[in-house]
Scaffold this motif. Structure first.
Motif, short mmCIF file in Angstrom:
data_model
loop_
_atom_site.label_atom_id
_atom_site.label_comp_id
_atom_site.label_asym_id
_atom_site.label_seq_id
_atom_site.Cartn_x
_atom_site.Cartn_y
_atom_site.Cartn_z
N PHE A 34 36.47 -21.46 3.73
CA PHE A 34 35.24 -21.31 2.93
C PHE A 34 35.31 -22.06 1.59
O PHE A 34 34.42 -21.92 0.77
CB PHE A 34 34.96 -19.83 2.70
N GLN A 35 36.39 -22.83 1.40
CA GLN A 35 36.57 -23.70 0.22
C GLN A 35 36.51 -22.93 -1.09
O GLN A 35 35.78 -23.29 -2.02
CB GLN A 35 35.54 -24.83 0.23
N VAL A 36 37.26 -21.83 -1.14
CA VAL A 36 37.41 -21.06 -2.38
C VAL A 36 38.89 -20.78 -2.57
O VAL A 36 39.71 -21.06 -1.70
CB VAL A 36 36.62 -19.73 -2.33
N SER A 37 39.24 -20.20 -3.71
CA SER A 37 40.64 -19.87 -3.95
C SER A 37 41.02 -18.60 -3.20
O SER A 37 40.15 -17.77 -2.89
CB SER A 37 40.87 -19.66 -5.45
N PRO A 38 42.32 -18.39 -2.91
CA PRO A 38 42.74 -17.15 -2.27
C PRO A 38 42.38 -15.90 -3.09
O PRO A 38 42.09 -14.85 -2.53
CB PRO A 38 44.26 -17.31 -2.15
N THR A 39 42.38 -16.04 -4.42
CA THR A 39 42.00 -14.92 -5.29
C THR A 39 40.55 -14.50 -5.03
O THR A 39 40.24 -13.31 -4.94
CB THR A 39 42.16 -15.32 -6.77
N THR A 40 39.68 -15.49 -4.91
CA THR A 40 38.27 -15.21 -4.64
C THR A 40 38.11 -14.57 -3.26
O THR A 40 37.35 -13.61 -3.09
CB THR A 40 37.44 -16.50 -4.72
N ALA A 41 38.83 -15.09 -2.28
CA ALA A 41 38.77 -14.52 -0.93
C ALA A 41 39.22 -13.07 -0.94
O ALA A 41 38.61 -12.20 -0.30
CB ALA A 41 39.63 -15.35 0.02
N LYS A 42 40.29 -12.77 -1.69
CA LYS A 42 40.79 -11.39 -1.78
C LYS A 42 39.76 -10.48 -2.45
O LYS A 42 39.54 -9.35 -2.02
CB LYS A 42 42.11 -11.36 -2.56
N ARG A 43 39.11 -10.99 -3.51
CA ARG A 43 38.11 -10.18 -4.22
C ARG A 43 37.00 -9.74 -3.27
O ARG A 43 36.63 -8.56 -3.22
CB ARG A 43 37.51 -10.96 -5.38
N TRP A 44 36.44 -10.68 -2.49
CA TRP A 44 35.33 -10.34 -1.61
C TRP A 44 35.78 -9.48 -0.44
O TRP A 44 35.04 -8.60 0.00
CB TRP A 44 34.62 -11.60 -1.13
N ALA A 45 37.01 -9.70 0.05
CA ALA A 45 37.52 -8.85 1.13
C ALA A 45 37.72 -7.42 0.64
O ALA A 45 37.35 -6.45 1.33
CB ALA A 45 38.84 -9.42 1.65
N ASP A 46 38.28 -7.27 -0.57
CA ASP A 46 38.48 -5.92 -1.13
C ASP A 46 37.13 -5.23 -1.37
O ASP A 46 36.98 -4.03 -1.10
CB ASP A 46 39.26 -6.00 -2.45
N ARG A 47 36.16 -5.99 -1.87
CA ARG A 47 34.83 -5.41 -2.10
C ARG A 47 34.19 -4.96 -0.80
O ARG A 47 33.52 -3.93 -0.75
CB ARG A 47 33.93 -6.42 -2.79
N TYR A 48 34.41 -5.73 0.26
CA TYR A 48 33.83 -5.39 1.56
C TYR A 48 34.48 -4.11 2.11
O TYR A 48 33.82 -3.27 2.71
CB TYR A 48 34.02 -6.56 2.54
N ARG A 49 35.79 -3.97 1.88
CA ARG A 49 36.49 -2.77 2.34
C ARG A 49 35.96 -1.51 1.65
O ARG A 49 35.83 -0.46 2.27
CB ARG A 49 38.00 -2.90 2.06
N THR A 50 35.69 -1.61 0.36
CA THR A 50 35.27 -0.42 -0.39
C THR A 50 33.77 -0.16 -0.33
O THR A 50 33.34 0.98 -0.20
CB THR A 50 35.69 -0.53 -1.88
N LEU A 51 32.94 -1.22 -0.42
CA LEU A 51 31.49 -1.02 -0.53
C LEU A 51 30.70 -1.47 0.70
O LEU A 51 29.50 -1.21 0.78
CB LEU A 51 30.95 -1.77 -1.76
N GLY A 52 31.33 -2.18 1.61
CA GLY A 52 30.61 -2.67 2.78
C GLY A 52 29.72 -3.85 2.43
O GLY A 52 29.99 -4.59 1.47
N GLU A 53 28.63 -4.01 3.18
CA GLU A 53 27.72 -5.14 2.95
C GLU A 53 27.08 -5.11 1.57
O GLU A 53 26.78 -6.14 0.99
CB GLU A 53 26.62 -5.16 4.02
#
Length: 200
Positions: A34-53
């Motif tokens: 997705f052409q982003v940094s691993p930090t950004t990928a982790k942020r969105w994955a963590d947000r998805y785990r806690t808040l969903g869509e």
């Protein structure tokens, strides 16, 4: 709404998060895809785990606390002086021993009208009158303008020649009409200033 240089929209964030959380992609692989940094990928994955869509949308950047914000009591004093004395920010700041920028910020935050928009006697905002529908009231004004003869007047040609030229040059009449509801203006130069001409 993401800014125009943002690499991910809400849909892109959701796809990235699902690749990491549901499909089990490593963070580095998803970030590269997705052409982003691993930090950004982790942020969105963590947000998805806690808040969903719902977590994929932008959150407010407003701070949770503002420890240096003007105290409520001071804000009330500023508003009280403004309402009772109708002073500007500089005078209020001098009276209360504050920075004028701070006073102006408080007045803006509470949407207090500028002094130019207030009636001096009552302190109430000046309301401009306005009719309900276009064409109900049209303001008409006429400006009488002296015509300049061909070749110029006495300022260009001198007084003796200019006086000969000035006889019969006549006048033009600038008719101006403003609609009271829409404030649409119309102007036209006409030959006379009679009421029939203005009405037409």
């Amino acid at each position: 709404m993401p800014h125009r240089n943002a690499p991910l929209t809400e849909t892109g964030r959701l796809r990235l998060a699902r690749c990491v959380v549901e499909d089990g992609w490593p963070l580095r692989r998803a970030a590269e895809r997705f052409q982003v940094s691993p930090t950004t990928a982790k942020r969105w994955a963590d947000r998805y785990r806690t808040l969903g869509e719902a977590g994929m949308s932008d959150l407010s950047s407003r701070p949770h606390r503002s420890p240096r914000r003007t105290p409520t009591r001071t804000e009330r004093r500023i508003i009280k002086v403004r309402v009772l004395r109708r002073w500007g920010p500089a005078r209020i700041a001098y009276l209360l021993k504050l920075n004028p920028a701070t006073v102006h910020r408080v007045l803006t935050r509470y949407r207090l009208a500028r002094l130019a928009h207030l009636d001096r006697a009552t302190g109430r905002p000046i309301r401009r009158y306005e009719h309900c529908a276009p064409g109900e009231l049209v303001h008409v004004d006429i400006k009488k303008l002296g015509n300049i003869p061909d070749g110029g007047g006495h300022r260009v040609l001198g007084r003796p020649v200019g006086k000969k030229n000035s006889s019969g040059a006549g006048y033009s009449y600038l008719h101006n009409a403003v609609d009271d509801h829409s404030r649409l203006a119309y102007s036209e130069i006409l030959a006379d200033e009679r009421k029939e001409t203005a009405t037409a």
